[in-house]
Design a protein around this motif. Structure first.
Motif, PDB file in Angstrom:
ATOM      1  N   ALA A 130      57.804 -46.562  59.286  1.00  0.00           N
ATOM      2  CA  ALA A 130      58.636 -45.546  59.947  1.00  0.00           C
ATOM      3  C   ALA A 130      60.115 -45.906  59.940  1.00  0.00           C
ATOM      4  CB  ALA A 130      58.159 -45.346  61.384  1.00  0.00           C
ATOM      5  N   THR A 131      60.431 -47.205  59.924  1.00  0.00           N
ATOM      6  CA  THR A 131      61.832 -47.634  59.997  1.00  0.00           C
ATOM      7  C   THR A 131      62.375 -48.096  58.652  1.00  0.00           C
ATOM      8  OG1 THR A 131      61.114 -49.840  60.688  1.00  0.00           O
ATOM      9  CG2 THR A 131      61.666 -48.276  62.427  1.00  0.00           C
ATOM     10  N   ASP A 132      61.626 -47.834  57.578  1.00  0.00           N
ATOM     11  CA  ASP A 132      62.111 -48.195  56.238  1.00  0.00           C
ATOM     12  C   ASP A 132      63.480 -47.558  55.993  1.00  0.00           C
ATOM     13  OD1 ASP A 132      61.358 -49.253  53.392  1.00  0.00           O
ATOM     14  OD2 ASP A 132      62.104 -47.212  53.092  1.00  0.00           O
ATOM     15  N   LYS A 133      64.432 -48.357  55.486  1.00  0.00           N
ATOM     16  CA  LYS A 133      65.820 -47.897  55.372  1.00  0.00           C
ATOM     17  C   LYS A 133      66.000 -46.753  54.386  1.00  0.00           C
ATOM     18  CE  LYS A 133      67.930 -52.280  56.729  1.00  0.00           C
ATOM     19  NZ  LYS A 133      68.847 -53.389  56.342  1.00  0.00           N
ATOM     20  N   THR A 134      65.111 -46.614  53.431  1.00  0.00           N
ATOM     21  CA  THR A 134      65.278 -45.559  52.427  1.00  0.00           C
ATOM     22  C   THR A 134      64.395 -44.342  52.664  1.00  0.00           C
ATOM     23  OG1 THR A 134      63.644 -46.656  51.008  1.00  0.00           O
ATOM     24  CG2 THR A 134      65.973 -47.209  50.665  1.00  0.00           C
ATOM     25  N   ALA A 135      63.174 -44.555  53.170  1.00  0.00           N
ATOM     26  CA  ALA A 135      62.247 -43.417  53.290  1.00  0.00           C
ATOM     27  C   ALA A 135      61.622 -43.277  54.671  1.00  0.00           C
ATOM     28  CB  ALA A 135      61.139 -43.555  52.245  1.00  0.00           C
ATOM     29  N   GLY A 136      62.015 -44.111  55.629  1.00  0.00           N
ATOM     30  CA  GLY A 136      61.387 -44.051  56.944  1.00  0.00           C
ATOM     31  C   GLY A 136      61.826 -42.855  57.774  1.00  0.00           C
ATOM     32  N   ASP A 137      60.886 -42.214  58.425  1.00  0.00           N
ATOM     33  CA  ASP A 137      61.212 -41.061  59.278  1.00  0.00           C
ATOM     34  C   ASP A 137      62.040 -41.484  60.490  1.00  0.00           C
ATOM     35  OD1 ASP A 137      59.744 -39.207  57.697  1.00  0.00           O
ATOM     36  OD2 ASP A 137      57.879 -39.914  58.626  1.00  0.00           O
ATOM     37  N   LEU A 138      61.900 -42.744  60.915  1.00  0.00           N
ATOM     38  CA  LEU A 138      62.602 -43.230  62.109  1.00  0.00           C
ATOM     39  C   LEU A 138      63.550 -44.375  61.753  1.00  0.00           C
ATOM     40  CD1 LEU A 138      59.538 -43.345  64.553  1.00  0.00           C
ATOM     41  CD2 LEU A 138      61.164 -41.478  64.255  1.00  0.00           C
ATOM     42  N   ASN A 139      64.174 -44.296  60.564  1.00  0.00           N
ATOM     43  CA  ASN A 139      64.984 -45.426  60.092  1.00  0.00           C
ATOM     44  C   ASN A 139      66.252 -45.665  60.903  1.00  0.00           C
ATOM     45  OD1 ASN A 139      66.510 -43.278  59.253  1.00  0.00           O
ATOM     46  ND2 ASN A 139      66.345 -43.689  57.068  1.00  0.00           N
ATOM     47  N   ASN A 140      66.623 -44.725  61.734  1.00  0.00           N
ATOM     48  CA  ASN A 140      67.804 -44.939  62.589  1.00  0.00           C
ATOM     49  C   ASN A 140      67.516 -44.498  64.015  1.00  0.00           C
ATOM     50  OD1 ASN A 140      70.477 -45.808  62.916  1.00  0.00           O
ATOM     51  ND2 ASN A 140      71.258 -43.713  62.760  1.00  0.00           N
ATOM     52  N   ASP A 141      66.256 -44.639  64.419  1.00  0.00           N
ATOM     53  CA  ASP A 141      65.838 -44.147  65.733  1.00  0.00           C
ATOM     54  C   ASP A 141      65.955 -45.257  66.777  1.00  0.00           C
ATOM     55  OD1 ASP A 141      64.228 -41.959  67.297  1.00  0.00           O
ATOM     56  OD2 ASP A 141      63.243 -43.869  67.739  1.00  0.00           O
ATOM     57  N   PRO A 142      66.646 -45.020  67.899  1.00  0.00           N
ATOM     58  CA  PRO A 142      66.810 -46.069  68.925  1.00  0.00           C
ATOM     59  C   PRO A 142      65.496 -46.459  69.603  1.00  0.00           C
ATOM     60  CG  PRO A 142      67.681 -43.967  69.696  1.00  0.00           C
ATOM     61  CD  PRO A 142      67.402 -43.804  68.240  1.00  0.00           C
ATOM     62  N   GLY A 143      64.577 -45.509  69.750  1.00  0.00           N
ATOM     63  CA  GLY A 143      63.290 -45.819  70.365  1.00  0.00           C
ATOM     64  C   GLY A 143      62.468 -46.759  69.498  1.00  0.00           C
TER      65      GLY A 143
END
Length: 479
Positions: free
Chosen positions: A311-324
């Motif tokens: 989810a936090t993958d820098k290129t394809a993650g849906d939550l790559n910049n999500d604070p939670g």
């Protein structure tokens, strides 16, 4: 996303050009629809793409939140089975039942019960029936110690006055005593002697009681229910006494047969005596079950970590910049070093790292089997104490992370992210609906305008056909 918008816009324009160049008349209805679509296609495509991204973000955050909640509840359920706790047992179950106390026990203890705590049991004189009247006035219960024919009042316990109304029956007196919250209960027994009140007090020597009666003048009879040991010992069926027992040869007394933490980590319910034949209290060793539980915990945490990494993958993650998602990652990568037992004694395990949990650089988890084995060998009871549903321990720590992730009141949480994404999605949907309505309005206006144009063009074509026919006729006559 821009590529999709450009493709849609180009497609709509191409259709318009094709229609205009058909050469066989214009389909004004189709043309109006295509022009309106071309006008709004780019903006609608952008909103559609935004909505799809928000849906993916909500789904990803919800899955992570659900995984943490499931992990927390699973640990709680596992602990409640009792397999991970240090639990006491007793060799002679007829002497006492044992349950886990507030502390964690270890070692073994001898228990000898010399006498059980008893409650005073008292009978009143017999009446013909429970409906027999008893007079009126006040019954007063005084508490203390009954010894033989003497009574010593306990000044720490207040007397209880019970009002008996005129016309009251024996059954009414029983109800009044039960409603007095005095610690004495009463019921009417219809035995061979007739109807009698049976009164029972609390366990413990100082919970004995006497009954005094103050009668209403003119409606006497209540004094028949009064009692002291000096007046009639035959009505006293059981005397209130304390329990007496020895633990490892040390004598103790208790006002109740329920004894909590006389042995560290054990609650006792005394049920029988064993004078001269002490029994043994011991504690279980949950080491094997704890080892299995830690392995299962590592597997479950890795499932969360895998989804979090995706989810936090820098290129394809849906939550790559999500604070939670970032907050959850921070909580997990510091989990092994978190002090879950702040009150642990020096040298006893206090962190999940002490149970063998390790966090790798990529955020995944492994188990240090050697460290776990050492902890279980050196401090099996303390390791077991870490698996509790109390305010400290493995469960409380994981549950705190799960609750923080689900919270909607904290800015950096998955719950807050889901709330924010849902609100944005609602806004996007409203904008899409508004643009669709504007597109439809434009289409209808174009249809109306094209209809007028079509009528005018049709009229012009009729006039042109007439003129052309006249000219052809004139040319024919000249020839």
């Amino acid at each position: 996303m821009p590529t999709t918008s450009s493709t849609a816009s180009t497609s709509a324009t191409a259709q318009i050009i094709s229609t205009l160049g058909a050469g066989s008349g214009i389909n004004t209805s189709q043309l109006a629809e295509q022009l309106a679509a071309a006008q709004f296609a780019t903006r609608l495509d952008l909103l559609t793409a935004k909505n799809e991204k928000l849906t993916a973000q909500i789904s990803s955050a919800s899955n992570l939140k659900s995984l943490m909640s499931t992990l927390s509840s699973s640990i709680g359920s596992l602990i409640r089975t009792g397999d991970l706790a240090v639990t006491p047992s007793i060799a002679n179950a007829s002497v006492a039942s044992v349950t886990k106390g507030t502390a964690t026990g270890s070692g073994s203890y001898s228990l000898e019960v010399t006498s059980l705590a008893n409650a005073q049991k008292l009978l009143t004189p017999a009446y013909p029936a429970s409906t027999s009247t008893v007079g009126s006035g006040t019954l007063t219960l005084r508490f203390g110690t009954v010894s033989g024919s003497s009574f010593t009042a306990d000044t720490a316990q207040a007397a209880v006055d019970i009002t008996i109304a005129s016309g009251a029956t024996l059954a009414d007196v029983a109800s009044a005593i039960n409603a007095s919250n005095s610690g004495v209960s009463a019921y009417v027994a219809n035995g061979t002697s007739g109807a009698q009140l049976v009164l029972k007090g609390k366990e413990g020597a100082t919970s004995g009681f006497v009954i005094e009666a103050t009668e209403t003048v003119g409606n006497e009879g209540l004094a028949n229910l009064a009692w002291t040991p000096a007046t009639n010992l035959t009505r006293l069926k059981t005397t209130a006494t304390d329990a007496a027992y020895n633990i490892d040869g040390v004598g103790y007394t208790s006002t109740s047969n329920t004894v909590n933490d006389a042995v560290a980590g054990v609650n006792l319910k005394l049920t029988g005596t064993n004078v001269g034949a002490p029994t043994t209290i011991t504690f279980s060793d949950p080491s094997g079950n704890i080892s299995t539980a830690v392995t299962d915990l590592v597997d479950a945490l890795n499932e969360v970590a895998a989804q979090l990494n995706t989810a936090t993958d820098k290129t394809a993650g849906d939550l790559n910049n999500d604070p939670g998602a970032r907050a959850l990652r921070t909580a997990l990568i510091t989990l092994a070093g978190t002090k879950v037992m702040p009150n642990a004694a020096d040298g006893e395990p206090s962190t999940l790292g002490d149970l063998g949990l390790k966090v790798e650089r990529n955020g995944t988890f492994t188990m240090d089997a050697d460290r776990l084995a050492k902890t279980l060998k050196d401090s099996p009871q303390a390791a077991g104490a870490m698996w509790t549903t109390g305010v400290f321990g493995v469960y409380a720590t994981v549950d705190k992370i799960a609750r923080a992730a689900s919270s909607t009141s904290e800015g950096a949480s998955l719950g807050s992210s889901i709330t924010r994404y849902t609100a944005l999605q609602k806004t996007v949907t409203e904008k899409s609906t508004s643009l669709s309505e504007k597109q439809e309005d434009m289409r209808q206006r174009l249809v109306s305008r094209f209809a007028v144009m079509d009528t005018r063009v049709s009229g012009s074509q009729s006039t042109l056909s007439f003129l052309k026919a006249q000219i052809d006729a004139w040319n024919s006559s000249d020839n």
